[in-house]
Design an enzyme around this catalytic site. Structure first.
Site, PDB file in Angstrom:
ATOM      1  N   HIS A   1      35.828  26.988   6.526  1.00 33.63           N
ATOM      2  CA  HIS A   1      36.701  26.273   7.462  1.00 33.63           C
ATOM      3  C   HIS A   1      36.297  26.466   8.907  1.00 33.63           C
ATOM      4  O   HIS A   1      36.308  25.532   9.695  1.00 33.63           O
ATOM      5  CB  HIS A   1      38.143  26.745   7.278  1.00 33.63           C
ATOM      6  CG  HIS A   1      38.746  26.263   6.019  1.00 33.63           C
ATOM      7  ND1 HIS A   1      39.513  27.055   5.213  1.00 33.63           N
ATOM      8  CD2 HIS A   1      38.687  25.068   5.426  1.00 33.63           C
ATOM      9  CE1 HIS A   1      39.906  26.351   4.166  1.00 33.63           C
ATOM     10  NE2 HIS A   1      39.412  25.148   4.274  1.00 33.63           N
TER      11      HIS A   1
ATOM     12  N   ARG B   1      35.876  10.997   2.506  1.00 36.28           N
ATOM     13  CA  ARG B   1      35.731  11.876   1.331  1.00 36.28           C
ATOM     14  C   ARG B   1      37.072  12.586   1.136  1.00 36.28           C
ATOM     15  O   ARG B   1      37.285  13.693   1.640  1.00 36.28           O
ATOM     16  CB  ARG B   1      34.616  12.893   1.564  1.00 36.28           C
ATOM     17  CG  ARG B   1      33.212  12.302   1.508  1.00 36.28           C
ATOM     18  CD  ARG B   1      32.157  13.396   1.590  1.00 36.28           C
ATOM     19  NE  ARG B   1      30.841  12.922   1.204  1.00 36.28           N
ATOM     20  CZ  ARG B   1      29.893  12.547   2.064  1.00 36.28           C
ATOM     21  NH1 ARG B   1      30.118  12.575   3.361  1.00 36.28           N
ATOM     22  NH2 ARG B   1      28.718  12.152   1.624  1.00 36.28           N
TER      23      ARG B   1
ATOM     24  N   ARG C   1      37.820   6.839  -0.461  1.00 39.28           N
ATOM     25  CA  ARG C   1      37.236   7.011  -1.784  1.00 39.28           C
ATOM     26  C   ARG C   1      38.167   7.885  -2.607  1.00 39.28           C
ATOM     27  O   ARG C   1      38.674   8.898  -2.110  1.00 39.28           O
ATOM     28  CB  ARG C   1      35.864   7.694  -1.664  1.00 39.28           C
ATOM     29  CG  ARG C   1      35.268   7.970  -3.030  1.00 39.28           C
ATOM     30  CD  ARG C   1      33.875   8.509  -2.945  1.00 39.28           C
ATOM     31  NE  ARG C   1      33.852   9.878  -2.469  1.00 39.28           N
ATOM     32  CZ  ARG C   1      32.731  10.542  -2.231  1.00 39.28           C
ATOM     33  NH1 ARG C   1      31.565   9.943  -2.372  1.00 39.28           N
ATOM     34  NH2 ARG C   1      32.760  11.788  -1.817  1.00 39.28           N
TER      35      ARG C   1
ATOM     36  N   GLU D   1      26.178   4.935  -7.563  1.00 38.54           N
ATOM     37  CA  GLU D   1      25.500   6.225  -7.405  1.00 38.54           C
ATOM     38  C   GLU D   1      24.975   6.782  -8.726  1.00 38.54           C
ATOM     39  O   GLU D   1      24.544   7.922  -8.796  1.00 38.54           O
ATOM     40  CB  GLU D   1      26.381   7.240  -6.663  1.00 38.54           C
ATOM     41  CG  GLU D   1      27.813   7.312  -7.094  1.00 38.54           C
ATOM     42  CD  GLU D   1      28.676   8.203  -6.198  1.00 38.54           C
ATOM     43  OE1 GLU D   1      28.179   8.814  -5.242  1.00 38.54           O
ATOM     44  OE2 GLU D   1      29.877   8.275  -6.486  1.00 38.54           O
TER      45      GLU D   1
ATOM     46  N   ASN E   1      22.871   9.690  -2.152  1.00 38.99           N
ATOM     47  CA  ASN E   1      22.693  11.118  -2.489  1.00 38.99           C
ATOM     48  C   ASN E   1      22.729  11.289  -4.006  1.00 38.99           C
ATOM     49  O   ASN E   1      21.854  11.914  -4.602  1.00 38.99           O
ATOM     50  CB  ASN E   1      23.801  11.971  -1.873  1.00 38.99           C
ATOM     51  CG  ASN E   1      23.983  11.700  -0.398  1.00 38.99           C
ATOM     52  OD1 ASN E   1      23.053  11.260   0.266  1.00 38.99           O
ATOM     53  ND2 ASN E   1      25.162  11.960   0.124  1.00 38.99           N
ATOM     54  N   ASP E   2      23.751  10.719  -4.603  1.00 39.60           N
ATOM     55  CA  ASP E   2      23.843  10.851  -6.055  1.00 39.60           C
ATOM     56  C   ASP E   2      22.908   9.895  -6.771  1.00 39.60           C
ATOM     57  O   ASP E   2      22.386  10.229  -7.839  1.00 39.60           O
ATOM     58  CB  ASP E   2      25.296  10.649  -6.517  1.00 39.60           C
ATOM     59  CG  ASP E   2      26.094  11.919  -6.306  1.00 39.60           C
ATOM     60  OD1 ASP E   2      25.584  12.987  -6.679  1.00 39.60           O
ATOM     61  OD2 ASP E   2      27.195  11.850  -5.739  1.00 39.60           O
TER      62      ASP E   2
ATOM     63  N   ARG F   1      20.876  17.917  -6.525  1.00 38.99           N
ATOM     64  CA  ARG F   1      20.805  17.810  -5.058  1.00 38.99           C
ATOM     65  C   ARG F   1      21.141  19.114  -4.354  1.00 38.99           C
ATOM     66  O   ARG F   1      20.956  19.237  -3.141  1.00 38.99           O
ATOM     67  CB  ARG F   1      21.710  16.669  -4.565  1.00 38.99           C
ATOM     68  CG  ARG F   1      23.172  16.867  -4.868  1.00 38.99           C
ATOM     69  CD  ARG F   1      23.964  15.595  -4.643  1.00 38.99           C
ATOM     70  NE  ARG F   1      24.677  15.605  -3.368  1.00 38.99           N
ATOM     71  CZ  ARG F   1      25.677  14.783  -3.077  1.00 38.99           C
ATOM     72  NH1 ARG F   1      26.055  13.854  -3.948  1.00 38.99           N
ATOM     73  NH2 ARG F   1      26.291  14.850  -1.925  1.00 38.99           N
TER      74      ARG F   1
ATOM     75  N   CYS G   1      26.319   4.378   2.085  1.00 33.31           N
ATOM     76  CA  CYS G   1      27.070   5.451   2.740  1.00 33.31           C
ATOM     77  C   CYS G   1      26.466   6.822   2.422  1.00 33.31           C
ATOM     78  O   CYS G   1      26.988   7.837   2.863  1.00 33.31           O
ATOM     79  CB  CYS G   1      28.543   5.410   2.349  1.00 33.31           C
ATOM     80  SG  CYS G   1      28.817   5.724   0.603  1.00 33.31           S
TER      81      CYS G   1
HETATM   82  C1  PEP Z   1      26.514   9.859  -2.179  1.00 31.57           C
HETATM   83  O1  PEP Z   1      26.442  10.330  -3.316  1.00 31.57           O
HETATM   84  O2  PEP Z   1      25.541   9.340  -1.586  1.00 31.57           O
HETATM   85  C2  PEP Z   1      27.795   9.911  -1.449  1.00 31.57           C
HETATM   86  C3  PEP Z   1      27.968   9.269  -0.316  1.00 31.57           C
HETATM   87  O3  PEP Z   1      28.782  10.674  -1.982  1.00 31.57           O
HETATM   88  P1  PEP Z   1      28.824  12.290  -1.908  1.00 31.57           P
HETATM   89  O4  PEP Z   1      27.708  12.737  -1.010  1.00 31.57           O
HETATM   90  O5  PEP Z   1      30.169  12.635  -1.410  1.00 31.57           O
HETATM   91  O6  PEP Z   1      28.607  12.678  -3.332  1.00 31.57           O
HETATM   92 MG    MG Z   2      28.241  10.836  -4.357  1.00 31.53          MG
END
Ligand code: PEP
Ligand code: MG
Length: 544
Positions: free
Chosen positions: A156, A263, A299, A397, A420-421, A431, A468
């Site tokens: 935090h 998020r 989301r 994703e 990312n996913d 990741r 995103c």
């Molecule tokens: C992603 O997976 O690219 C994403 C935006 O979601 P997160 O990073 O929260 O898994």
């Molecule tokens: Mg994701």
């Protein structure tokens, strides 16, 4: 240890300290209300721990078995800390600090002491840990940097330091021994480097870097009010990825056109549990009110994997492939319904969109819709004001979702690509695992082709599509994404102005030409090479 005759007195001392701690925390919450909603929610989680009747009863039991009030507090909280320390989930492990802060306050109250700080302005704070409450105080004192011995990047205090834009370096063991009062220190938050008693040459080079940075920052700041448009007139909607209401202020300040990703699971971390629909409603509303008429995409909770894991029934061997995102929400429709209810209630306060994470099949989308329809009907029957037609989107994703992008596009109002996913699952690369970090790259041609396929599907059907994931803010990827046809990008507010600068430098036609070549590439190295040659061609142009 205490004698039996002292038990009553010790229990009384405990009660007094307990009341004082709770009163102190309530006072701190009042103070923080005008400063930061994040601090308030953190202090509220301290208050929850401090007021937990089970913990209090257990402490009293220890006193009755002969422990002093201080020993009973420390021993009881140690049990909880040890339990959290052994959690596989890093976020849970980091919650140990919350317990430590409560213990510290209880002990101070038992000893009838008040914690006080003495600080000159322009100081750097070096400490074992720093509480969010301390952070508020330090910020008021114009503290210019933090160094702590323990903590993680998701702790935090770190989240707050980032929000306040104060450089912080964490996890420097023995920092409080190695650094003395009054020492001159450099805190390099970019590299995680701390220089104690720097020599003249180092000082000079850092002064130069600071001057360069502030020049770059002020140059970029002038872009906030300018449109996000390529040199050849293509408008690119620039949105923000945010975790808290305060981030929404940052997004507005840098001129983002609303929020492309909230998020919402960060709220769970701040609360340490699933907040009820009323609590969630307040949280969503506070974000919407900050964003005015711009759209905000919430989301659904992306619980599981390396994120918040509360409610997942047992240990999973492969959590990233387990009960995560939409899978968890369908497993716990009670939690999902509460979130949908809160978002729908908040939807009357702004331009709300709702997005589903980790989708890999049409059946999941259909099941989510049924829950949504059911919740809408129940809210209608209770006469609650909502906007029942908020746009629904899915995150692309998983490779499965990308391959079925056209089918999803025909069933939803927008797509958002979570690179990312998408990279993690396409490349079968965790990741969060530094051992395979060199394999994890969203510029891999397989990932790029899945993005291309998704953008084409959305364009064919005529619905908006955005990126995103982190790729949207990647300095080398802007031309790629523009060339692929993306006209909506969502990034952390701190990256938005640099991205806008690159967009304003780009020529969409040249980007599209380069992407035609990128789509023939068979290796990540080749993808980078093609993009680099495009950027080299742009070199030396003026920012206008
Ligand atoms: C992603 O997976 O690219 C994403 C935006 O979601 P997160 O990073 O929260 O898994
Ligand atoms: Mg994701």
């Amino acid at each position: 240890m205490i004698a039996e005759s002292e038990v009553t007195n010790e229990v009384d001392r405990l009660h007094a300290a307990h009341q004082a701690t709770i009163a102190d925390l309530r006072h701190a919450i009042d103070l923080a209300t005008s400063e930061s909603t994040t601090v308030v929610s953190i202090l509220e989680s301290y208050l929850m721990i401090a007021s937990d009747p089970i913990i209090t009863q257990a402490i009293i039991k220890r006193i009755e078995s002969g422990a002093s009030a201080e020993a009973a507090v420390v021993d009881e909280f140690d049990v909880h800390k040890t339990f959290l320390y052994s959690a596989r989930d890093q976020l849970l492990r980091e919650r140990v600090q919350d317990f430590e802060h409560v213990v510290e306050r209880m002990l101070a109250a038992l000893r009838n002491r008040t914690l006080s700080h003495e600080l000159r302005s322009d100081s750097i704070v070096v400490a074992g840990t720093i509480t969010p409450h301390d952070m508020l105080f330090f910020k008021r004192m114009s503290t210019i940097g933090f160094i702590t011995e323990v903590g993680g990047v998701t702790s935090h205090s770190c989240i707050l330091a980032r929000e306040y834009g104060i450089p912080a370096v964490i996890g420097i063991r023995n920092a409080t021994d190695l650094i003395g009062d009054g020492d001159e220190i450099i805190v390099d938050g970019f590299t995680g480097l701390v220089v104690v008693r720097p020599n003249d040459a180092t000082l000079q080079s850092y002064h130069k870097r600071m001057a360069e940075q502030s020049r770059e920052r002020s140059e970029l700041a002038s872009l906030a009010a300018l449109p996000s448009v390529t040199r050849d007139g293509q408008t690119v909607v620039l949105r923000a990825n945010i975790d808290t209401a305060i981030d929404a202020d940052a997004a507005v300040a840098v001129g983002c056109d609303g929020v492309g990703l909230v998020r919402t699971e960060t709220m769970l971390v701040a609360f340490g549990r699933y907040p009820n629909a009323d609590e969630q409603y307040q949280w969503y509303r506070s974000i919407l009110e900050r964003c005015g008429t711009s759209s905000v995409t919430f989301r659904a909770f992306d619980v599981g994997s390396d994120k918040f894991r509360e409610g997942i029934p047992h240990h999973e061997e492969n959590p990233a492939l387990g009960l995560r995102g939409i899978r968890f929400l369908l497993y716990r429709p009670d939690i999902f319904e509460q979130q949908i209810e809160a978002i729908l209630r908040a939807s009357v306060h702004g331009d709300v969109k709702f997005m589903l994470p980790m989708i890999s099949s049409i059946e999941e989308l259909d099941a989510a819709r049924r829950i949504m329809d059911h919740t809408i009907a129940s809210l209608h029957s209770r006469g609650v004001a909502i906007n029942a037609s908020i746009p629904i989107g899915v995150m692309i994703e998983t490779p499965a979702a990308a391959l079925l992008a056209r089918s999803f596009a025909e069933r939803v109002q927008f797509l958002s690509i979570g690179t990312n996913d998408l990279a993690q699952y396409t490349l079968a690369t965790d990741r969060t695992n530094e051992l395979v970090a060199d394999i994890f790259d969203a510029m891999h041609p397989a990932v790029v082709r899945l993005i291309a396929q998704t953008v084409d599907a959305a364009n064919e059907v005529g619905i908006p599509v955005s990126v995103c994931g982190e790729l949207a803010g990647h300095a080398a990827a802007t031309e790629l994404l523009l060339g692929l046809g993306l006209r909506e990008l969502s990034v952390a507010p701190s990256l938005a102005l640099e991205l806008k600068h690159r967009i304003r430098m780009a020529e969409s036609v040249a980007c599209a030409d380069a992407v035609a070549t990128v789509l023939t590439c068979t290796s990540t190295t080749e993808v980078y090479a093609v993009l680099q040659s495009l950027q080299a061609g742009d070199h030396g142009r003026m920012i206008t």
